[in-house]
Design an enzyme around this catalytic site. Structure first.
Site, short mmCIF file in Angstrom:
data_model
loop_
_atom_site.label_atom_id
_atom_site.label_comp_id
_atom_site.label_asym_id
_atom_site.label_seq_id
_atom_site.Cartn_x
_atom_site.Cartn_y
_atom_site.Cartn_z
N GLU A 122 34.78 45.83 47.06
CA GLU A 122 35.18 45.56 45.66
C GLU A 122 34.28 46.38 44.95
O GLU A 122 33.20 47.12 45.16
CB GLU A 122 35.13 44.22 45.39
CG GLU A 122 36.15 43.58 46.04
CD GLU A 122 36.35 42.04 45.67
OE1 GLU A 122 35.34 41.62 44.66
OE2 GLU A 122 36.88 41.19 46.11
N HIS A 250 37.46 40.61 33.44
CA HIS A 250 38.12 41.23 34.74
C HIS A 250 38.97 42.32 34.22
O HIS A 250 39.98 41.82 33.46
CB HIS A 250 38.86 40.10 35.58
CG HIS A 250 39.19 40.72 37.03
ND1 HIS A 250 40.04 41.57 37.27
CD2 HIS A 250 38.85 40.31 38.14
CE1 HIS A 250 40.21 41.94 38.42
NE2 HIS A 250 39.37 41.08 39.13
N ARG A 297 32.32 45.71 36.98
CA ARG A 297 33.59 45.14 36.24
C ARG A 297 33.32 45.30 34.74
O ARG A 297 34.38 45.63 34.04
CB ARG A 297 33.62 43.65 36.49
CG ARG A 297 34.29 43.27 37.77
CD ARG A 297 34.28 41.75 37.90
NE ARG A 297 35.19 41.49 38.96
CZ ARG A 297 35.36 40.61 39.71
NH1 ARG A 297 34.49 39.55 39.34
NH2 ARG A 297 35.89 40.31 40.88
N HIS A 358 37.04 36.32 32.70
CA HIS A 358 37.03 35.95 34.24
C HIS A 358 35.84 35.00 34.35
O HIS A 358 36.27 34.07 35.22
CB HIS A 358 37.08 37.20 34.88
CG HIS A 358 37.27 36.89 36.46
ND1 HIS A 358 38.35 36.41 36.79
CD2 HIS A 358 36.43 37.11 37.36
CE1 HIS A 358 38.41 36.22 38.19
NE2 HIS A 358 37.15 36.96 38.71
N ARG A 393 28.11 39.95 36.69
CA ARG A 393 28.17 39.52 38.22
C ARG A 393 28.77 40.55 39.00
O ARG A 393 29.64 41.03 38.56
CB ARG A 393 29.05 38.12 38.26
CG ARG A 393 29.36 37.84 39.66
CD ARG A 393 30.22 36.70 39.67
NE ARG A 393 31.87 36.59 38.99
CZ ARG A 393 32.83 36.76 39.97
NH1 ARG A 393 32.84 36.62 41.17
NH2 ARG A 393 33.89 37.10 39.43
#
Length: 530
Positions: A122, A250, A297, A358, A393
């Site tokens: 990811e 997100h 992100r 998110h 994160r």
């Protein structure tokens, strides 16, 4: 609403039923066989943020191509200089053991045709290291954990029980405490939703594992139960809170107006090679980061936000048309099915996406052992500021955080639990002076106003003026809600509104003091890095 006059004694009181709470429950129930463990959750057993996690859990599983150093580096880069490096190292090195534990508990992660675990990648990861179960990893983990928890007779699982407030010296000794004073947690007041009574729980140890804050915003991938309860409760109890200005959006929630919560198009889709395109079908991520679609992100979300502001369009596109459809459908069956249900054929159609709130990267301060600043109050998971995430994160580090810190809390309690005593006396809930004539429309209106204020003024891009406006409006809402709360019969809706306003106000205040753009915090008044 009635207050029960009896005291419910439990050795361990766990607030929340996600990966953090259930892991802690399993470990304490196994080791402290004579102890009574009580889990309270405001909805069904499995209704939590964990259930909605799609991507998976990151860990260094294949050491022939990956290493702890690489995972640590990726986490630190994503955290944008705010991570606690010792915590990051600890979590990364603990990860394989904790993942093996999940597997031993019955979690089924996907394997390839050779029978080895299939590892995904990811945004922000330099290697394939995400263990997953199709695109419903969280739901699979939750299934396995609940199945294990239900085997233990010393675990009492109470659904539709809503934690109202933690019990500290403020209630026990009838004195106001200051944030820097030594404070002890003695349990919590809990609303039994079905019986409409407030129960008083006296506990030796309380574990706060209540999850996130998504309902503070209009568009979120979080379930409707994510109302910032844990952070707000801890703040009222005078626990130390930090880094709540770092809100992760997100980048790719499915654009489908009216759907709530927003359906998440997993970051793993971009990890499999999906391409972001603007409203006219042109690629744009190369303008913002050399990693393009695999940037962290915060960068991808801001890039999309910037493109939307330029074009005035409500969404951008995620292009999966070049990815092998059979492999895509196998890895992302729910995403495929969801798109097809809306007439989007991922073999030939682009998926419309836009950012949605998110994850919150800050919260209740905990040390490596999961201990908060309040004695006998532990915390784990998204409700915390552990030092792992920093300003942003790294994808799929969140479930891992809950596993590691719940384990560490348990290890710490193995050494000190025998010395902890029940409080001699705690007061039951006081429900005198309340009335039943509250109009629910007031709660609904104020809840929507909180979400509108935060989405308009404290979203992906903020400014001093926006934050001042948010502060003024939230102060008015706070005063109105306080009058309502003090004189009305309790309900979950009213308590959630109280927590939403508190959490929103904390995010705004911490945003006002942040003077540098980092990770999930971005102010237009500071140096524009885009």
């Amino acid at each position: 609403m009635n207050a029960e006059k009896k005291i419910h004694k439990t050795d361990f009181l766990i607030i929340g039923s996600g990966i953090a709470g259930l892991t802690f429950a399993l470990k304490t129930a196994t080791h402290f066989k004579d102890a009574k463990i009580t889990i309270v959750t405001k909805n069904e057993k499995n209704e939590c943020n964990t259930k909605y996690a799609q991507g998976g859990i990151s860990t260094v599983w294949d050491k022939t191509v990956d290493s702890f150093d690489q995972h640590i580096k990726d986490t630190l880069i994503a955290g944008d200089g705010i991570c606690d490096e010792e915590v990051v190292e600890m979590v990364v090195k603990e990860a394989p053991k904790r993942l093996q534990e999940l597997i031993d508990w019955g979690t089924k992660f996907d394997k390839d045709k050779n029978g080895t675990y299939s590892l995904g990648r990811e945004g922000g990861h330099s290697q394939d290291r995400i263990l997953h179960h199709k695109d419903i990893t969280g739901a699979e983990i939750e299934r396995a954990l609940i199945e294990q928890v239900e085997k233990f007779e010393n675990i009492n699982f109470l659904t539709y029980h809503y934690a109202i407030d933690l019990i500290t010296e403020h209630q026990v000794k009838k004195k106001q405490t200051k944030r820097q004073e030594k404070i002890t947690c003695y349990g919590a007041y809990v609303l039994d939703e079905k019986k409409s009574i407030v129960k008083t729980f006296s506990s030796k140890v309380t574990m706060l594992a209540s999850g996130g804050i998504g309902q503070v915003y209009i568009t979120t991938t979080n379930p409707v139960i994510a109302t910032g309860d844990g952070i707000a409760m801890a703040y009222r109890a005078k626990a130390e809170i930090s880094d709540v200005e770092f809100i992760q959006f997100h980048p790719t929630a499915l654009y489908n107006p009216g759907e709530y919560p927003a359906f998440l198009i997993s970051e793993a889709v971009r990890g499999e090679g999906a391409i972001l395109r603007d409203f006219n079908g042109k690629r744009f991520m190369h303008k913002y980061d050399e990693r393009e679609e695999l940037a962290s992100r915060d960068i991808v979300a801001r890039a999309i936000d910037s493109e939307l502001k330029k074009s005035g369009a409500p969404y951008v596109y995620l292009d999966c048309t070049h990815i092998n459809f059979e492999e895509f459908q196998k890895h992302f069956p729910n995403i495929t099915e969801k798109c097809m249900s809306l007439g989007i054929d991922v073999r030939k159609d682009f998926i419309p996406v836009s950012p949605a709130q998110h994850y919150i990267c800050g919260g209740v301060n905990v040390n490596k052992k999961g201990k908060t600043s309040i004695k006998n109050l532990y915390a784990s998971g998204e409700v915390t500021r552990s030092g792992l995430h920093g300003a942003n994160r790294l994808a799929s580090n969140s479930l891992l955080e809950g596993l590691v810190f719940s384990h560490n809390a348990f290890e710490n309690l193995k050494k000190r639990f025998s010395k902890i005593k029940f409080p001699k006396q705690i007061p039951v809930w006081n429900d005198s002076g309340v009335v039943k004539n509250m109009e629910k429309i007031l709660i609904t209106h104020d809840r929507n106003e909180v979400k509108t204020i935060m989405s308009n003024y404290v979203g992906i891009v903020r400014s001093n003026e926006r934050l001042l406006r948010a502060e003024r409006k939230l102060k008015v809402l706070y005063e109105d809600n306080k009058r309502l709360y003090d004189h009305s019969e309790l309900s979950v809706d009213l308590c959630e509104l109280r927590n939403l306003i508190t959490t929103a106000y904390l995010i705004t205040q911490f945003s006002k003091t942040r003077k540098e753009n980092k990770g999930g915090f971005y102010s237009a008044d500071l140096v524009n890095e885009l």
